[in-house]
Structures are given as structure tokens and as C-alpha cells.
Scaffold this motif. Sequence first.
Motif, PDB file in Angstrom:
ATOM      1  N   UNK A   1      13.745   3.703  80.095  1.00 41.95           N
ATOM      2  CA  UNK A   1      14.888   3.392  80.964  1.00 41.95           C
ATOM      3  C   UNK A   1      15.049   4.446  82.042  1.00 41.95           C
ATOM      4  N   UNK A   2      14.925   5.717  81.672  1.00 41.32           N
ATOM      5  CA  UNK A   2      15.051   6.813  82.642  1.00 41.32           C
ATOM      6  C   UNK A   2      13.919   6.759  83.669  1.00 41.32           C
ATOM      7  N   UNK A   3      12.711   6.452  83.202  1.00 45.61           N
ATOM      8  CA  UNK A   3      11.562   6.347  84.105  1.00 45.61           C
ATOM      9  C   UNK A   3      11.783   5.260  85.145  1.00 45.61           C
ATOM     10  N   UNK A   4      12.205   4.107  84.694  1.00 44.05           N
ATOM     11  CA  UNK A   4      12.427   2.993  85.621  1.00 44.05           C
ATOM     12  C   UNK A   4      13.436   3.366  86.695  1.00 44.05           C
ATOM     13  N   UNK A   5      14.492   4.053  86.291  1.00 47.46           N
ATOM     14  CA  UNK A   5      15.536   4.433  87.250  1.00 47.46           C
ATOM     15  C   UNK A   5      14.993   5.408  88.286  1.00 47.46           C
ATOM     16  N   UNK A   6      14.110   6.317  87.874  1.00 44.70           N
ATOM     17  CA  UNK A   6      13.595   7.337  88.777  1.00 44.70           C
ATOM     18  C   UNK A   6      12.523   6.789  89.726  1.00 44.70           C
ATOM     19  N   UNK A   7      11.841   5.734  89.304  1.00 41.99           N
ATOM     20  CA  UNK A   7      10.735   5.204  90.105  1.00 41.99           C
ATOM     21  C   UNK A   7      11.177   4.203  91.163  1.00 41.99           C
ATOM     22  N   UNK A   8      12.471   3.912  91.231  1.00 43.24           N
ATOM     23  CA  UNK A   8      12.960   2.981  92.246  1.00 43.24           C
ATOM     24  C   UNK A   8      12.335   1.611  92.087  1.00 43.24           C
ATOM     25  N   UNK A   9      11.814   1.055  93.182  1.00 35.05           N
ATOM     26  CA  UNK A   9      11.246  -0.300  93.122  1.00 35.05           C
ATOM     27  C   UNK A   9      10.049  -0.378  92.192  1.00 35.05           C
ATOM     28  N   UNK A  10       9.359   0.763  91.974  1.00 29.21           N
ATOM     29  CA  UNK A  10       8.186   0.749  91.105  1.00 29.21           C
ATOM     30  C   UNK A  10       8.575   0.729  89.626  1.00 29.21           C
ATOM     31  N   UNK A  11       9.849   0.940  89.351  1.00 33.80           N
ATOM     32  CA  UNK A  11      10.318   0.825  87.980  1.00 33.80           C
ATOM     33  C   UNK A  11      10.103  -0.571  87.428  1.00 33.80           C
ATOM     34  N   UNK A  12      10.088  -1.567  88.327  1.00 33.18           N
ATOM     35  CA  UNK A  12       9.883  -2.951  87.906  1.00 33.18           C
ATOM     36  C   UNK A  12       8.450  -3.188  87.428  1.00 33.18           C
ATOM     37  N   UNK A  13       7.539  -2.269  87.791  1.00 37.01           N
ATOM     38  CA  UNK A  13       6.154  -2.421  87.353  1.00 37.01           C
ATOM     39  C   UNK A  13       5.958  -1.993  85.901  1.00 37.01           C
ATOM     40  N   UNK A  14       6.948  -1.271  85.358  1.00 40.04           N
ATOM     41  CA  UNK A  14       6.920  -0.960  83.928  1.00 40.04           C
ATOM     42  C   UNK A  14       7.615  -2.111  83.224  1.00 40.04           C
ATOM     43  N   UNK A  15       6.841  -2.923  82.550  1.00 40.61           N
ATOM     44  CA  UNK A  15       7.378  -4.152  81.969  1.00 40.61           C
ATOM     45  C   UNK A  15       7.523  -4.040  80.455  1.00 40.61           C
ATOM     46  N   UNK A  16       8.439  -4.829  79.925  1.00 36.11           N
ATOM     47  CA  UNK A  16       8.641  -4.931  78.480  1.00 36.11           C
ATOM     48  C   UNK A  16       8.052  -6.254  77.998  1.00 36.11           C
ATOM     49  N   UNK A  17       7.206  -6.180  77.002  1.00 35.30           N
ATOM     50  CA  UNK A  17       6.687  -7.384  76.367  1.00 35.30           C
ATOM     51  C   UNK A  17       7.387  -7.503  75.014  1.00 35.30           C
ATOM     52  N   UNK A  18       8.429  -8.334  74.930  1.00 35.36           N
ATOM     53  CA  UNK A  18       9.206  -8.446  73.684  1.00 35.36           C
ATOM     54  C   UNK A  18       8.323  -8.644  72.462  1.00 35.36           C
ATOM     55  N   UNK A  19       8.573  -7.830  71.462  1.00 36.49           N
ATOM     56  CA  UNK A  19       7.790  -7.917  70.242  1.00 36.49           C
ATOM     57  C   UNK A  19       6.494  -7.136  70.271  1.00 36.49           C
ATOM     58  N   UNK A  20       6.138  -6.611  71.468  1.00 42.20           N
ATOM     59  CA  UNK A  20       4.879  -5.861  71.607  1.00 42.20           C
ATOM     60  C   UNK A  20       5.134  -4.427  72.065  1.00 42.20           C
ATOM     61  N   UNK A  21       5.672  -4.261  73.281  1.00 39.03           N
ATOM     62  CA  UNK A  21       5.900  -2.905  73.767  1.00 39.03           C
ATOM     63  C   UNK A  21       6.006  -2.847  75.270  1.00 39.03           C
ATOM     64  N   UNK A  22       5.450  -1.775  75.871  1.00 37.50           N
ATOM     65  CA  UNK A  22       5.590  -1.517  77.291  1.00 37.50           C
ATOM     66  C   UNK A  22       4.224  -1.374  77.964  1.00 37.50           C
ATOM     67  N   UNK A  23       4.199  -1.752  79.251  1.00 38.52           N
ATOM     68  CA  UNK A  23       2.974  -1.585  80.017  1.00 38.52           C
ATOM     69  C   UNK A  23       3.294  -1.460  81.497  1.00 38.52           C
ATOM     70  N   UNK A  24       2.290  -1.034  82.283  1.00 39.71           N
ATOM     71  CA  UNK A  24       2.415  -0.933  83.727  1.00 39.71           C
ATOM     72  C   UNK A  24       1.547  -2.031  84.329  1.00 39.71           C
ATOM     73  N   UNK A  25       2.184  -2.917  85.106  1.00 37.81           N
ATOM     74  CA  UNK A  25       1.434  -4.022  85.703  1.00 37.81           C
ATOM     75  C   UNK A  25       1.533  -3.952  87.229  1.00 37.81           C
ATOM     76  N   UNK A  26       0.534  -4.489  87.909  1.00 38.51           N
ATOM     77  CA  UNK A  26       0.513  -4.487  89.365  1.00 38.51           C
ATOM     78  C   UNK A  26       1.295  -5.690  89.900  1.00 38.51           C
TER      79      UNK A  26
END
Length: 229
Positions: free
Chosen positions: A204-229
Motif C-alpha cells: 500500500x505504501x509503495x503504491x502511494x509513493x509511485x504515483x500513477x505507476x502504483x497501478x502497475x503493482x497489481x493484486x491477484x486475489x488468492x495469489x499475491x502481488x505482481x508488477x505488470x506493464x
Amino acid sequence: MARILVVDDEETLCEVLRFNLEEEGYDVDTACSAEEALALELSDYSLILLDIMMDGISGMQLAAILKKRESTSRVPIIFCTAKDSEEDMISGLEMGADDYISKPYSIRNVLARVKAVLRRTEAARGRAVDTESGDVVFKGLCVSMSTKICVVDGRTVKMPRKEFEILSLLIQHKGRVFSRAELIERIWPEEVVVLDRVVDVNITRLRAKLGEYGHNIVTRPGYGYGFVE
């Protein structure tokens, strides 16, 4: 030889820890207050054992000061404290602490935690050297593996070591989803007790600091987190 600083307002406890840590071969200094610690060259230490509840500047406040300073932001911290609630533990880990030991504790436990954090820190440094291949760039987001600096649209973004390590891991493996367990194993490995909630808070803190690029850190419910283009 690893150099350790013990910061606790109980002088007797400082001396007990100093004696036992020196018996293990460490170079140890002590400070009986945060103010006394701040008078030292803190960037010279391999690890700081820090009591939370002290008069004057508290351990939490001192940790915040250290994490804000470029010269000390990556010095590992182990909190040693009588505050042992889950919320206290989460607060300490969110602050950027590498471990959290509740009082009363055994010297054997402290020595094991110290050894684990130092071993992990050395391993992380080794990995950093092995993977120093310059910058990882995604549009206006630049993550420097060599200088440990994150730049967003030309602006340097300060972040604690754990946040930077999570971002580095995700951006170097674009498209891959890491489970919370995998992130804990890689970012907080070995003996440290880390709750899933701590991973979520860092994301959550990372997303806030990265501005628009925070949206590239995605949550896959039931799996975890990843960075997508």
C-alpha cells in the motif's frame, strides 16, 4: 567483524548484552538513550539493538530518524521491548525494523536473532553485487540496483529498505505474481516472524509513493502481488 550498538535506558541490560555479544566475537557499543546514540556515527554500525520505551526520544522516534537519513537508512534494526502486542509488532516492522524481540527474552534468543539478521544482511549485499546490472526502467519509473534509488518522473522517492526490496523484486520479474509467503521468504527470510498484514502495508505504501505507476503493482486475489506493464 560486525559492529553492534545496543540502545536501552537500562544500563545493566546494556552491559549484559554487551558482554554476551562480545563473547560471540562482535564489536559492541552501548548508549543509554536515543540522544546519546544520535551523538555517535551510526552509519558505522552493522546492526542496532533498540529499546522502544525510553524517556525523551523513544526507540520508534529514533528508528524513524535513522530511516530518513540516507547514511543510516539501511542499517538493520532489531527492536527489543516490553511492548508485545500484535499491533506493536506490526508498527515496529512497518517502521522498517528487521526483527522484533519481546521482553523478557533469553540471551540465547537475542544472539540467534542477531546472527540471523546479520547473515541475511550480508546475503542481501551479496545478491545486490551479483545483480548490479544498472537501472531497471519502466516509462518514467527508474529503479537503480546499484545506488538503491527510485526515481519517479524525475523525482527521487525515498523509501525504507523493505519497500525498495519489494519494488526491486517485482519490477525485475514483470508479469510474475509473488504470493505473500514468497515475499516474506525473500524480503524477511529465516527466523523473523512476519505477518501477511505487513506485506499488505508495504505494498500500500509503495503504491502511494509511485504515483500513477502504483497501478502497475497489481493484486491477484488468492495469489499475491505482481508488477505488470
